[in-house]
Design a protein around this motif. Structure first.
Motif, short mmCIF file in Angstrom:
data_model
loop_
_atom_site.label_atom_id
_atom_site.label_comp_id
_atom_site.label_asym_id
_atom_site.label_seq_id
_atom_site.Cartn_x
_atom_site.Cartn_y
_atom_site.Cartn_z
N PHE A 1 0.83 -1.21 0.00
CA PHE A 1 0.00 0.00 0.00
C PHE A 1 0.87 1.26 0.00
O PHE A 1 0.55 2.26 -0.66
N SER A 2 1.99 1.22 0.71
CA SER A 2 2.87 2.38 0.84
C SER A 2 3.62 2.69 -0.44
O SER A 2 4.14 3.81 -0.60
N LEU A 3 3.71 1.74 -1.37
CA LEU A 3 4.49 1.96 -2.59
C LEU A 3 3.97 3.14 -3.40
O LEU A 3 4.75 3.82 -4.08
N ALA A 4 2.67 3.39 -3.35
CA ALA A 4 2.12 4.51 -4.12
C ALA A 4 2.72 5.84 -3.69
O ALA A 4 2.85 6.75 -4.51
N PHE A 5 3.10 5.95 -2.44
CA PHE A 5 3.63 7.21 -1.94
C PHE A 5 5.08 7.41 -2.35
O PHE A 5 5.59 8.53 -2.34
N PHE A 6 5.76 6.31 -2.73
CA PHE A 6 7.06 6.43 -3.38
C PHE A 6 6.88 6.86 -4.83
O PHE A 6 7.72 7.56 -5.39
N GLY A 7 5.79 6.39 -5.45
CA GLY A 7 5.56 6.69 -6.86
C GLY A 7 5.11 8.11 -7.13
O GLY A 7 5.37 8.65 -8.22
N ARG A 8 4.46 8.75 -6.17
CA ARG A 8 3.92 10.10 -6.41
C ARG A 8 5.00 11.12 -6.77
O ARG A 8 4.84 11.88 -7.74
N PRO A 9 6.13 11.19 -6.05
CA PRO A 9 7.18 12.14 -6.47
C PRO A 9 7.73 11.81 -7.85
O PRO A 9 8.02 12.73 -8.64
N LEU A 10 7.86 10.52 -8.18
CA LEU A 10 8.32 10.15 -9.52
C LEU A 10 7.34 10.66 -10.57
O LEU A 10 7.75 11.15 -11.63
N GLY A 11 6.05 10.54 -10.28
CA GLY A 11 5.04 11.02 -11.21
C GLY A 11 5.10 12.52 -11.41
O GLY A 11 4.91 13.03 -12.52
N THR A 12 5.35 13.25 -10.33
CA THR A 12 5.46 14.71 -10.44
C THR A 12 6.60 15.11 -11.37
O THR A 12 6.44 15.97 -12.24
N PHE A 13 7.76 14.48 -11.22
CA PHE A 13 8.91 14.82 -12.05
C PHE A 13 8.67 14.41 -13.51
O PHE A 13 8.93 15.18 -14.43
N LEU A 14 8.15 13.21 -13.72
CA LEU A 14 7.92 12.73 -15.08
C LEU A 14 6.87 13.55 -15.80
O LEU A 14 7.07 13.99 -16.94
N PHE A 15 5.75 13.80 -15.15
CA PHE A 15 4.64 14.47 -15.83
C PHE A 15 4.84 15.98 -15.90
O PHE A 15 4.18 16.63 -16.72
N THR A 16 5.71 16.54 -15.08
CA THR A 16 6.06 17.95 -15.28
C THR A 16 6.78 18.11 -16.61
O THR A 16 6.54 19.08 -17.35
N TYR A 17 7.63 17.17 -16.94
CA TYR A 17 8.31 17.19 -18.25
C TYR A 17 7.29 17.09 -19.39
O TYR A 17 7.36 17.84 -20.37
N ILE A 18 6.32 16.17 -19.24
CA ILE A 18 5.30 16.02 -20.27
C ILE A 18 4.47 17.29 -20.38
O ILE A 18 4.13 17.74 -21.49
N ASP A 19 4.15 17.91 -19.24
CA ASP A 19 3.40 19.16 -19.24
C ASP A 19 4.14 20.25 -20.00
O ASP A 19 3.56 20.97 -20.83
N GLN A 20 5.43 20.38 -19.75
CA GLN A 20 6.22 21.44 -20.37
C GLN A 20 6.41 21.23 -21.87
O GLN A 20 6.50 22.20 -22.62
N HIS A 21 6.44 19.99 -22.32
CA HIS A 21 6.75 19.70 -23.72
C HIS A 21 5.55 19.32 -24.57
O HIS A 21 5.60 19.43 -25.79
N HIS A 22 4.47 18.86 -23.92
CA HIS A 22 3.33 18.39 -24.70
C HIS A 22 2.00 19.02 -24.29
O HIS A 22 1.00 18.80 -24.96
N GLY A 23 1.98 19.75 -23.20
CA GLY A 23 0.76 20.45 -22.81
C GLY A 23 0.03 19.81 -21.66
O GLY A 23 0.22 18.63 -21.35
N ARG A 24 -0.84 20.61 -21.03
CA ARG A 24 -1.55 20.16 -19.86
C ARG A 24 -2.56 19.06 -20.17
O ARG A 24 -2.72 18.11 -19.41
N GLY A 25 -3.25 19.21 -21.31
CA GLY A 25 -4.26 18.21 -21.66
C GLY A 25 -3.64 16.84 -21.91
O GLY A 25 -4.19 15.82 -21.47
N VAL A 26 -2.52 16.82 -22.61
CA VAL A 26 -1.84 15.55 -22.88
C VAL A 26 -1.36 14.92 -21.57
O VAL A 26 -1.53 13.72 -21.33
N LYS A 27 -0.77 15.75 -20.71
CA LYS A 27 -0.28 15.23 -19.43
C LYS A 27 -1.40 14.62 -18.61
O LYS A 27 -1.28 13.50 -18.08
N LEU A 28 -2.51 15.34 -18.50
CA LEU A 28 -3.62 14.88 -17.67
C LEU A 28 -4.24 13.62 -18.25
O LEU A 28 -4.60 12.69 -17.51
N THR A 29 -4.37 13.55 -19.57
CA THR A 29 -4.95 12.37 -20.21
C THR A 29 -4.09 11.13 -19.95
O THR A 29 -4.60 10.06 -19.58
N ILE A 30 -2.77 11.25 -20.15
CA ILE A 30 -1.87 10.12 -19.91
C ILE A 30 -1.92 9.69 -18.45
O ILE A 30 -2.00 8.49 -18.14
#
Length: 452
Positions: free
Chosen positions: A79-108
Motif C-alpha cells: 500500500f505504501s508503494l504509491a507514496f514512493f511513486g507520487r514524487p516520480l510522477g510529479t517529475f515525469l509528468f512535469t516534463y510532459i506538461d512542459q513539452h506536450h501540454g496540460r491536456g496531454v499530461k492529464l490524459t496520460i
C-alpha cells in the motif's frame, strides 16, 4: 519529433479544446469547484478501494502462506508503494506538461491510473501464479502512485486564484471534500458486495467490481477536468505564470525551506487521515469478531459526517483565519491521541472513535492543503505545491496504517496514540517556525496555491 513541433501540436489541440468546451470567456469558481470535487473524489475512491482491499482481500488472496496479521502487514507495505511513486510522477509528468501540454499530461496520467486500477481488478491470485501475484500487485500499486503524482492539474490552484480573498478558507476546503466522498462510496460498494455474496464468491470475484467502477469514474473525471483546463481563463493564468510548472529540481533547491515546512505543517491531519479511515478496519478484521459490513457502514456514515466538518472548517477559516484553524485542530488532535484505545471497547468504542475521529479529521483536513504555499515565490508556486503535497502524504500518511498495525500488535493501542502525537508536534512546530505565513499570504498579490 522536435520540441517546437511538440509544443505547436499540443497548443493546437488545447486551442481546439477551448473552442469546443468553453461557453464563455470567464470561468466561474462554482464551475471550477465541480471539476475539482469530481476529480478529487475519483482519485480518493481509487485510493480507498485499494485500502479496503488491502485489509479484506489481499492478505488471503496474495499472501495466503502468511498468518492474517503478517499478511495484512505485507499488504500495507505494498500500500505504501504509491507514496514512493507520487514524487516520480510529479517529475515525469512535469516534463510532459512542459513539452506536450496540460491536456496531454492529464490524459496520460488518468489513463495510467485507470489502467493500473483495472490491472489490479484482474490480478491473479497466489494460488494461480505464486509469488508473481505479490510482485504484480506491487508494480500496479507503484504505477497508481506515479499516475496520482502526474494527475496534479492545477484545478485547486485555479479555484483559489478565482476566489474572493475573504472566502479563501471556504474555497480552500472544497478540494478536500473529495476524500470523504470517495471513502463513503468505496465503503458502500464493498459493504454491498460483502452482504450480497458468500465469502468464497466475494474473495474469488466480488471484490473486483469496485475496481471496475473506479475505472469508469476516472473516465468521467478526465472529461470534467479537461473541460476546465481548456478554458481561456486557465490559459491566461498559465501564461501569467500563475499555473505554469517550473523545473522540479530547480524548485526543490530554490524553495527547499518552504517545501520542508509545507511537508510537516499538515502532518497531524494526514496521520489522523489513515488512523481513522484505514487502520480501524484492519483492527476490526484482525482483533475482533465484528462484521466488516457493519463496520464499513459506520465508516461510510462517518465519512459523510467528515464532509460536514470540512465545510465547517471553511466557514471558521474565513472568520478566524486558516492558520488559527490549523493550529487549534492540531491541538485537538493531540488530545485525541488517547482515543485509539477506544477501539478495544467493543462496538460502542469503535463507533465513538470513528465519530470523534472523522469530526476532527474534517476540521483539520479541510484547511490542511497548501498551508504554507503562500510563501513560495510566484514562479515556483505551481510545482512547489505539487512537491509539498507529495512530501506531506509520504511523510504523514504513507506508512501510517503499517506503523499503526505493527505498534498495536507489538505494544497495544496506546502506542498508536503516541504515533499520532508525534504528528501533532511536527505540525505545531512547522506552524510556529513559519509564523510569518499568515502575513505573507495576506500580502501576496495573488491567493496561495492550494495543494491537493
Amino acid at each position: 519529433m522536435n520540441t517546437a513541433a511538440d509544443k505547436a501540436h499540443s497548443a493546437s489541440l488545447e486551442r481546439d479544446g477551448r473552442v469546443v468546451n468553453s461557453t464563455h470567456g470567464d470561468i466561474r469558481p462554482g464551475e471550477i469547484a465541480i471539476g475539482v470535487i469530481i476529480g478529487r473524489t475519483t482519485e480518493f475512491f481509487d485510493f480507498f478501494v485499494y485500502a479496503i482491499a488491502s485489509v479484506l482481500v489481499f492478505p488471503s488472496y496474495v499472501f495466503p502462506y502468511l498468518q492474517p496479521l503478517e499478511g495484512t502487514l505485507a499488504s500495507f507495505a505494498l500500500f505504501s508503494l504509491a507514496f514512493f511513486g507520487r514524487p516520480l510522477g510529479t517529475f515525469l509528468f512535469t516534463y510532459i506538461d512542459q513539452h506536450h501540454g496540460r491536456g496531454v499530461k492529464l490524459t496520460i496520467a488518468l489513463f495510467l491510473l485507470g489502467g493500473s486500477t483495472m490491472a489490479i481488478a484482474l490480478l491473479p491470485s497466489h494460488a494461480q501464479v505464486g509469488a508473481t501475484s505479490a510482485w504484480l500487485l506491487g508494480l500496479f500499486r507503484l504505477l497508481q502512485g506515479v499516475a496520482l503524482g502526474g494527475a496534479w492539474d492545477g484545478l485547486p490552484s485555479l479555484l483559489s486564484l478565482n476566489s474572493p480573498e475573504e472566502k479563501r478558507g471556504w474555497y480552500s476546503m472544497i478540494p478536500q471534500v473529495g476524500a470523504p466522498l470517495g471513502l463513503a462510496l468505496a465503503c458502500a460498494l464493498f459493504a454491498y458486495f460483502l452482504a450480497l455474496l458468500e465469502p468464497s464468491d466475494f474473495l474469488r470475484w466480488g471484490w473486483r467490481y469496485p475496481f471496475f467502477v473506479a475505472l469508469a469514474l476516472n473516465i468521467v473525471a478526465l472529461f470534467a477536468r479537461l473541460r476546465i483546463v481548456a478554458t481561456p481563463e486557465f490559459k491566461r493564468l498559465f501564461d501569467n505564470r500563475e499555473l505554469q510548472p517550473s523545473p522540479p529540481f530547480e524548485t526543490l533547491f530554490s524553495e527547499w525551506r518552504v517545501i520542508l515546512l509545507g511537508a510537516f505543517a499538515p502532518l497531524a491531519s494526514f496521520a489522523l487521515f489513515h488512523l481513522v479511515a484505514v487502520f480501524p478496519l484492519s483492527y476490526n478484521q484482525l482483533f475482533t469478531t465484528s462484521s466488516p459490513v457493519r463496520f464499513l457502514i459506520i465508516e461510510g456514515l462517518g465519512a459523510l459526517l467528515c464532509v460536514v466538518a470540512i465545510v465547517a472548517s471553511g466557514i471558521l477559516a474565513d472568520k478566524v483565519g486558516r492558520r488559527a484553524v490549523l493550529g487549534v485542530s492540531a491541538a485537538l488532535i493531540g488530545t485525541f491521541c488517547f482515543a485509539p484505545v477506544l477501539l478495544g471497547f467493543g462496538q460502542f468504542g469503535e463507533g465513538l472513535y470513528l465519530l470523534l475521529g472523522f469530526i476532527l479529521l474534517g476540521l483539520s483536513f479541510g484547511q490542511a492543503a497548501g498551508a504554507v504555499n503562500g510563501s513560495f515565490r510566484q514562479q515556483y508556486r505551481y510545482t512547489g505545491a505539487a512537491i509539498v503535497s507529495n512530501s506531506a502524504w509520504f511523510i504523514g500518511a504513507g506508512f501510517a496504517p503499517l506503523v499503526a498495525l505493527w505498534l498495536t500488535a507489538t505494544f497495544g493501542l496506546w502506542a498508536v496514540g503516541l504515533y499520532l502525537l508525534s504528528g501533532v508536534i511536527c505540525t505545531l512546530g512547522a506552524l510556529r517556525i513559519n509564523r510569518q505565513w499568515g502575513r505573507r499570504e495576506s500580502e501576496s498579490e495573488s491567493p496561495a496555491v492550494v495543494a491537493d
